[in-house]
Write a protein that holds these residues in place. Structure first.
Motif, PDB file in Angstrom:
ATOM      1  N   MET A 282      26.195  20.457  30.785  1.00 18.93           N
ATOM      2  CA  MET A 282      26.502  21.035  32.603  1.00 18.93           C
ATOM      3  C   MET A 282      27.271  22.147  32.836  1.00 18.93           C
ATOM      4  O   MET A 282      28.169  21.610  32.113  1.00 18.93           O
ATOM      5  CB  MET A 282      26.254  20.251  33.331  1.00 18.93           C
ATOM      6  N   ALA A 283      27.292  23.347  32.391  1.00 20.66           N
ATOM      7  CA  ALA A 283      28.465  23.917  33.553  1.00 20.66           C
ATOM      8  C   ALA A 283      29.286  24.441  33.994  1.00 20.66           C
ATOM      9  O   ALA A 283      30.217  24.338  34.481  1.00 20.66           O
ATOM     10  CB  ALA A 283      28.546  25.375  32.179  1.00 20.66           C
ATOM     11  N   ASN A 284      28.105  24.263  35.018  1.00 21.93           N
ATOM     12  CA  ASN A 284      28.722  24.456  36.572  1.00 21.93           C
ATOM     13  C   ASN A 284      27.697  24.038  37.127  1.00 21.93           C
ATOM     14  O   ASN A 284      26.692  23.737  37.593  1.00 21.93           O
ATOM     15  CB  ASN A 284      28.009  26.024  36.421  1.00 21.93           C
ATOM     16  N   THR A 285      29.000  22.880  38.628  1.00 23.34           N
ATOM     17  CA  THR A 285      28.322  21.851  39.262  1.00 23.34           C
ATOM     18  C   THR A 285      26.998  22.570  40.756  1.00 23.34           C
ATOM     19  O   THR A 285      26.637  22.123  40.744  1.00 23.34           O
ATOM     20  CB  THR A 285      29.229  21.141  39.775  1.00 23.34           C
ATOM     21  N   ARG A 286      27.647  23.679  40.836  1.00 25.76           N
ATOM     22  CA  ARG A 286      26.883  24.679  41.465  1.00 25.76           C
ATOM     23  C   ARG A 286      25.353  25.294  40.951  1.00 25.76           C
ATOM     24  O   ARG A 286      24.451  25.275  41.608  1.00 25.76           O
ATOM     25  CB  ARG A 286      27.410  25.775  41.894  1.00 25.76           C
ATOM     26  N   GLN A 287      25.193  25.254  39.881  1.00 18.08           N
ATOM     27  CA  GLN A 287      24.043  25.967  38.984  1.00 18.08           C
ATOM     28  C   GLN A 287      23.003  24.438  38.797  1.00 18.08           C
ATOM     29  O   GLN A 287      22.125  24.704  37.761  1.00 18.08           O
ATOM     30  CB  GLN A 287      24.292  26.865  38.069  1.00 18.08           C
ATOM     31  N   ILE A 289      20.534  22.124  39.586  1.00 21.78           N
ATOM     32  CA  ILE A 289      18.826  22.886  39.902  1.00 21.78           C
ATOM     33  C   ILE A 289      18.205  24.085  38.665  1.00 21.78           C
ATOM     34  O   ILE A 289      18.152  22.842  38.496  1.00 21.78           O
ATOM     35  CB  ILE A 289      19.141  22.394  41.452  1.00 21.78           C
ATOM     36  N   ALA A 290      18.996  24.742  38.860  1.00 18.48           N
ATOM     37  CA  ALA A 290      18.801  25.431  37.563  1.00 18.48           C
ATOM     38  C   ALA A 290      18.572  25.219  36.368  1.00 18.48           C
ATOM     39  O   ALA A 290      17.581  25.461  35.795  1.00 18.48           O
ATOM     40  CB  ALA A 290      19.599  26.870  37.975  1.00 18.48           C
ATOM     41  N   LEU A 400       4.589  25.930  35.858  1.00 17.05           N
ATOM     42  CA  LEU A 400       6.217  25.925  36.136  1.00 17.05           C
ATOM     43  C   LEU A 400       6.573  27.355  35.229  1.00 17.05           C
ATOM     44  O   LEU A 400       7.915  28.197  34.888  1.00 17.05           O
ATOM     45  CB  LEU A 400       6.537  24.538  35.081  1.00 17.05           C
ATOM     46  N   GLU A 401       5.694  27.047  33.756  1.00 22.55           N
ATOM     47  CA  GLU A 401       6.529  28.191  32.515  1.00 22.55           C
ATOM     48  C   GLU A 401       5.739  29.718  33.345  1.00 22.55           C
ATOM     49  O   GLU A 401       6.668  30.280  32.741  1.00 22.55           O
ATOM     50  CB  GLU A 401       5.240  27.738  31.625  1.00 22.55           C
ATOM     51  N   PHE A 402       4.929  29.421  33.963  1.00 21.40           N
ATOM     52  CA  PHE A 402       4.530  31.362  34.516  1.00 21.40           C
ATOM     53  C   PHE A 402       5.564  31.284  35.714  1.00 21.40           C
ATOM     54  O   PHE A 402       6.251  32.578  35.478  1.00 21.40           O
ATOM     55  CB  PHE A 402       3.365  31.185  35.111  1.00 21.40           C
ATOM     56  N   GLU A 403       6.249  30.395  36.538  1.00 20.18           N
ATOM     57  CA  GLU A 403       7.373  31.134  37.224  1.00 20.18           C
ATOM     58  C   GLU A 403       8.752  31.412  36.377  1.00 20.18           C
ATOM     59  O   GLU A 403       9.487  32.456  36.717  1.00 20.18           O
ATOM     60  CB  GLU A 403       7.553  29.910  38.411  1.00 20.18           C
ATOM     61  N   ARG A 404       8.965  30.443  35.478  1.00 18.82           N
ATOM     62  CA  ARG A 404       9.399  30.662  34.130  1.00 18.82           C
ATOM     63  C   ARG A 404       9.937  32.190  33.502  1.00 18.82           C
ATOM     64  O   ARG A 404      11.225  32.648  33.587  1.00 18.82           O
ATOM     65  CB  ARG A 404       9.919  29.627  33.230  1.00 18.82           C
ATOM     66  N   SER A 405       8.884  32.033  33.444  1.00 21.49           N
ATOM     67  CA  SER A 405       8.106  33.869  32.379  1.00 21.49           C
ATOM     68  C   SER A 405       9.092  34.694  33.720  1.00 21.49           C
ATOM     69  O   SER A 405       9.129  35.653  33.446  1.00 21.49           O
ATOM     70  CB  SER A 405       6.865  33.586  32.279  1.00 21.49           C
TER      71      SER A 405
END
Length: 540
Positions: A282-287, A289-290, A400-405
């Motif tokens: 993880m690079a950024n704790t605020r991110q 969840i994403a 899930l992939e539709f939302e990500r797309s």
């Protein structure tokens, strides 16, 4: 890439990380000395935090003495900070002395390190390679053709000596061997060959001309993964090999690492990668969840103490999201106080590992927890016959992939497949044979799709593929390759040989303005039936 080059690259990567860590030690030690110049409550808290991190990291990078020294600083600083002002002032000189001794020890350790390199164990076997050690050339040729249709690399041997000679150079992921080979004796008498297989972590499957308990015991003693009896059930053998290879590579699991010590996080990632486990730091704790939603890990490995937010706080946030409630969270921290460990786990963590942790222990601990996590996930999501995800799970993957797309503006494709004339297969050869055909296609799908793709049993003899970041033409080409491989498979029932085909429909998110994944699935289904009407055995 050769095994020697792989070992060399991995050794160089570990050595680079170790040198970077050692190079950072004098600066970190000097920082602690600066904090002791004005020992306020705030500075003592920073000293505790830095010493805590070093206590965990030093042991990992081969500096266990420094790690013990750092833990002494941490515990002494905590004790002194809890005293009243007068007592704290009296005790501070002893803390300064310990920190100064640590600084001296750091400089001595870095100087003494020299050119020492940490040796790391590496698997020597070639991934996805199957060796056949069989007396029958006819059977070996048939199995080679079938295994190659599933995308496996195959080498054949007819005697133990030639196989052992080849083992001096490389090793297979799986060896499928007859127990008895004409004039060569029994497999179980080949002590050196079996020892070499174990050293290279190659999997063993055996074929016997008779089913005897004593032979099965000998196979178990050699940790054979399967015992087959002549005449060989070829589809079952192929399916078993494919499962072993998948568990050895693709199914090792995905681990999400959260640790503010970047070098330590990189070390953990390298250790786990070398064991076939995919990782993301993880690079950024605020991110968080994403990043979790995008990476979709099977396990979260998280430090307990970090500058901005604690591991317990982040665990509490993660558990607020329904889709992440089942994600196993394991704290990896230098904290040795059991009461504090239990308190942190109350926020939603599942387990606790204490730093420093030996690399081999880390791999074993993570693999054990991944295995349990994947077993639970499979029980919930997987179809028992095909080991593909069930109807509801594959539809959820499409959503899930539709939302990500939509979010990242990247195409993804949905493929619907249906085995041609499947009712005739059941009517002519029986439902057991029909199940064998379904299982073969499912195995082929698992083998031919990418790690990021999903394959599911939509119902009966119908399957669905969800292909992220995949435009239509790429999806069509993939499906056609799978169809070509499926045509080459031979099935046997009642001494009769037959082959099968399927029809498929492909749809991509880039083709139309779809409102949701359900519309895409319906459109792909229509394309499938178009292929059926056009004569089957094709992709539309």
């Amino acid at each position: 890439m050769s095994s020697a080059k792989s070992r060399s690259d991995l050794s160089a990567a570990f050595a680079t990380l170790r040198r970077r860590f050692e190079a950072s030690l004098p600066e970190r030690s000097a920082k602690m000395l600066v904090l002791m110049e004005q020992p306020s409550h705030s500075n003592l808290a920073d000293l505790v935090a830095e010493a805590h991190k070093l206590a965990g990291a030093c042991g990992t990078f081969g500096q266990s003495v420094l790690g013990s020294h750092a833990r002494q600083i941490e515990q002494l600083a905590i004790e002194i900070d809890s005293k009243d002002d007068d007592e704290r002032l009296q005790a501070l000189p002893s803390l300064r002395q310990v920190v100064l001794e640590f600084d001296i020890a750091v400089n001595a350790a870095v100087q003494a390190s020299g050119e020492l390199e940490t040796e790391q164990a590496v698997m020597l076997h070639q991934p996805d390679t199957v060796w056949l050690l069989l007396p029958s050339a006819t059977l070996a040729e048939e199995l080679t053709r079938q295994l190659q249709a599933f995308g496996h690399k195959v080498e054949c041997f007819t005697d133990f000596t030639s196989c052992l000679k080849r083992l001096q150079i490389t090793a297979p992921a799986v060896l499928f061997s007859a127990i008895n080979i004409d004039s060569c004796g029994s497999l179980f008498e080949q002590t050196l060959l079996l020892k070499q297989l174990k050293q290279h972590s190659s999997r063993l499957l055996v074929l016997s001309d008779r089913d005897e308990f004593a032979l099965r015991i000998k196979a178990a003693q050699q940790r054979a993964d399967a015992f087959f009896v002549s005449p060989l059930d070829v589809p079952n053998m192929i399916s078993t090999i494919s499962e072993l290879l998948e568990h050895g590579t693709r199914q090792s699991g995905r681990v999400f690492i959260v640790d503010d010590d970047k070098l330590l996080a990189q070390h953990y990632a390298l250790v786990l990668n070398s064991a076939g486990i995919e990782t993301h730091i993880m690079a950024n704790t605020r991110q968080i969840i994403a990043e979790l939603v995008v990476f979709q890990p099977d396990l979260l490995l998280m430090d307990m103490y970090m500058p901005e937010y604690s591991g317990a706080e982040l665990a509490g946030v993660i558990r607020q999201y329904p889709s992440l409630k089942r994600l196993p969270i394991v704290f990896l921290s230098s904290e040795i106080n059991k009461a504090l460990q239990l308190s942190a786990m109350a926020y939603g963590a599942d387990d606790f590992l204490t730093k420093p942790i030996d690399d081999a222990q880390l791999v074993q601990a993570v693999k054990t927890r991944l295995k349990r996590s994947l077993q639970l996930k499979n029980l919930i999501e997987k179809d028992s016959l095909t080991a593909l995800i069930k109807h509801s799970a594959i539809k959820e993957a499409a959503e899930l992939e539709f939302e990500r797309s939509q979010r990242y503006d990247k195409p993804f494709s949905v493929v619907m497949l249906d085995i041609d004339h499947f009712k005739a297969i059941n009517d002519n050869y029986g439902h057991a044979t029909g199940d064998m055909v379904i299982t073969a296609l499912a195995t082929l799908l698992r083998k031919r799709i990418r790690k990021t793709d999903k394959a599911g049993r939509y119902g009966g003899e119908e399957f669905m593929l969800v292909l992220p970041n995949c435009p239509r033409q790429q999806a069509v080409t993939l499906t056609e390759h799978i169809l070509d491989a499926f045509r080459q498979l031979n099935f046997t029932a009642d001494a009769k040989h037959f082959s099968c085909t399927f029809s498929a429909g492909v749809i991509s998110s880039e083709e139309n303005e779809f409102n949701n994944a359900e519309q895409m699935i319906e459109t792909a289904d229509k394309a499938l039936y178009q292929a059926k009407r056009a004569g089957r055995n094709q992709v539309c």
